[in-house]
Design a protein around this motif. Structure first.
Motif, PDB file in Angstrom:
ATOM      1  N   THR A 138       0.820  -1.207   0.000  1.00  0.00           N
ATOM      2  CA  THR A 138       0.000   0.000   0.000  1.00  0.00           C
ATOM      3  C   THR A 138       0.854   1.258   0.000  1.00  0.00           C
ATOM      4  OG1 THR A 138      -1.697  -1.213   1.240  1.00  0.00           O
ATOM      5  CG2 THR A 138      -1.898   1.180   1.157  1.00  0.00           C
ATOM      6  N   LEU A 266     -10.609   5.581  -1.937  1.00  0.00           N
ATOM      7  CA  LEU A 266     -11.076   4.486  -1.087  1.00  0.00           C
ATOM      8  C   LEU A 266     -12.358   3.856  -1.635  1.00  0.00           C
ATOM      9  CD1 LEU A 266     -10.349   6.114   2.376  1.00  0.00           C
ATOM     10  CD2 LEU A 266      -9.403   3.922   1.580  1.00  0.00           C
ATOM     11  N   ASN A 269     -11.290   1.685  -4.456  1.00  0.00           N
ATOM     12  CA  ASN A 269     -10.598   0.496  -3.970  1.00  0.00           C
ATOM     13  C   ASN A 269     -11.580  -0.517  -3.398  1.00  0.00           C
ATOM     14  OD1 ASN A 269      -7.927  -0.817  -3.333  1.00  0.00           O
ATOM     15  ND2 ASN A 269      -8.778  -0.711  -1.274  1.00  0.00           N
ATOM     16  N   TYR A 275      -6.008  -2.877  -3.050  1.00  0.00           N
ATOM     17  CA  TYR A 275      -5.253  -2.797  -1.805  1.00  0.00           C
ATOM     18  C   TYR A 275      -6.160  -3.201  -0.634  1.00  0.00           C
ATOM     19  CZ  TYR A 275      -2.087   0.016  -4.672  1.00  0.00           C
ATOM     20  OH  TYR A 275      -1.250   0.446  -5.656  1.00  0.00           O
ATOM     21  N   GLN A 277      -8.270  -2.519   2.209  1.00  0.00           N
ATOM     22  CA  GLN A 277      -9.011  -1.284   2.435  1.00  0.00           C
ATOM     23  C   GLN A 277      -8.627  -0.606   3.748  1.00  0.00           C
ATOM     24  OE1 GLN A 277     -10.683   0.253   0.280  1.00  0.00           O
ATOM     25  NE2 GLN A 277     -12.402   1.406   1.139  1.00  0.00           N
ATOM     26  N   LEU A 280      -5.140   0.943   3.339  1.00  0.00           N
ATOM     27  CA  LEU A 280      -5.153   2.143   2.500  1.00  0.00           C
ATOM     28  C   LEU A 280      -5.728   3.333   3.267  1.00  0.00           C
ATOM     29  CD1 LEU A 280      -4.598   3.412  -0.261  1.00  0.00           C
ATOM     30  CD2 LEU A 280      -6.861   2.635  -1.005  1.00  0.00           C
ATOM     31  N   ASN A 281      -6.778   3.090   4.025  1.00  0.00           N
ATOM     32  CA  ASN A 281      -7.369   4.146   4.843  1.00  0.00           C
ATOM     33  C   ASN A 281      -6.367   4.646   5.887  1.00  0.00           C
ATOM     34  OD1 ASN A 281      -9.754   5.718   5.737  1.00  0.00           O
ATOM     35  ND2 ASN A 281      -9.540   4.492   7.595  1.00  0.00           N
TER      36      ASN A 281
END
Length: 293
Positions: A138, A266, A269, A275, A277, A280-281
């Motif tokens: 990520t 997001l 995604n 990725y 989730q 990524l967040n």
């Protein structure tokens, strides 16, 4: 046949090359070959490495400079070890580098590629990159978080996938390759400091910054394409605000724009599942909060 093949390209690094070579020849782990490829040096580097007598050293000389990508790919073809190890001719590895890296790879057969922490000054704090696969995969959308001269990878992976550096991404060929391989194999970073990364005016990041930045932009855009996104110039600038931790939380316009961009990515995604989730967040949140790894 050696367990590890160290690939060290050499080009006009007469001031540093012997120090780099000796840091590898002095490793506590000794089952390796050191492939030195002089890429048409004009400063006496070739003469210096010609005097090395260690039986583990293999030397290749180019009459004319072919460039780093071509030289690295040649090294892939020459490597005979179970592991391929990268090393630059202006850096210094710690004596236990290979011992720790080979042991880690032996104990983690599911990991195809790994690197480690490094320092860029004698008194500086080590740069510790994200450790596990999902973190690295990520963060690679944002940063090159695998130190190129510290990478060790499985030769079987290189041969199975036909791994080569891509000359279409000059001066960011490593960043492109890590983004590509993170979708093919698990990657990792050891928290141990195993390299002194020398900073000087002759580095690519100083001499070819504009070209490097353009290559990085195209690498990131390729990753966004996996999410079904094509960034405008303005949207990419917002992405760079995340990359360089320069989002001003006290500027309402800047903060709102950044938050909207992050939510947009997001949402995409969540649809495409490129990725993790949650990870990524978390990365977006750390960038907004100016909390580098």
């Amino acid at each position: 046949m050696p367990r590890a093949s160290i690939i060290m390209p050499v080009y006009n690094n007469a001031d540093f090359v012997l120090e780099a070579v000796n840091s590898m020849l002095g490793q506590t782990y000794r089952d390796f070959e050191l492939i030195l490829i002089d890429d048409g040096s004009t400063d006496g580097s070739a003469s210096l490495i010609s005097r090395i007598t260690d039986y583990r050293v293999r030397r290749i000389y180019h009459e004319k400079n072919q460039g780093l990508v071509s030289t690295l790919n040649e090294g892939f073809g020459l490597a005979t070890g179970d592991y391929i190890v990268r090393m630059d001719s202006d850096d210094i590895s710690t004596p236990n580098r290979l011992e720790l890296q080979v042991s880690f790879m032996d104990q983690n057969p599911d990991i195809g590629l790994s690197a480690a922490a490094f320092t860029s000054s004698s008194a500086g704090r080590p740069k510790v990159n994200p450790a596990n696969h999902e973190e690295i995969k990520t963060w690679l959308l944002f940063h090159c978080c695998l130190c190129h001269p510290l990478v060790i990878m499985r030769n079987s992976l290189v041969q199975r996938l036909g791994v080569r550096y891509d000359s279409n991404y000059p001066h960011a060929e490593d960043y492109e390759l890590w983004n590509r391989l993170a979708f093919e194999t698990k990657v990792a970073n050891l928290p141990a400091n195993l390299l002194f990364y020398r900073q000087h005016s002759g580095q690519v990041s100083h001499l070819h910054k504009a070209i490097q930045d353009d290559s990085a932009r195209r690498i990131r855009q390729r990753q966004f394409n996996k999410l079904g996104l094509e960034l405008s110039a303005e949207e990419y600038q917002t992405m760079l605000d995340f990359v360089f931790f320069r989002i001003n939380q006290w500027d309402q316009h800047s903060y709102t724009r950044a938050l909207g961009f992050a939510n947009w990515v997001l949402e995409q995604n969540a649809k495409h599942r490129v990725y993790d989730q949650q990870m990524l967040n978390l990365v977006f949140s750390r960038c907004i909060s100016n909390l580098p790894y």
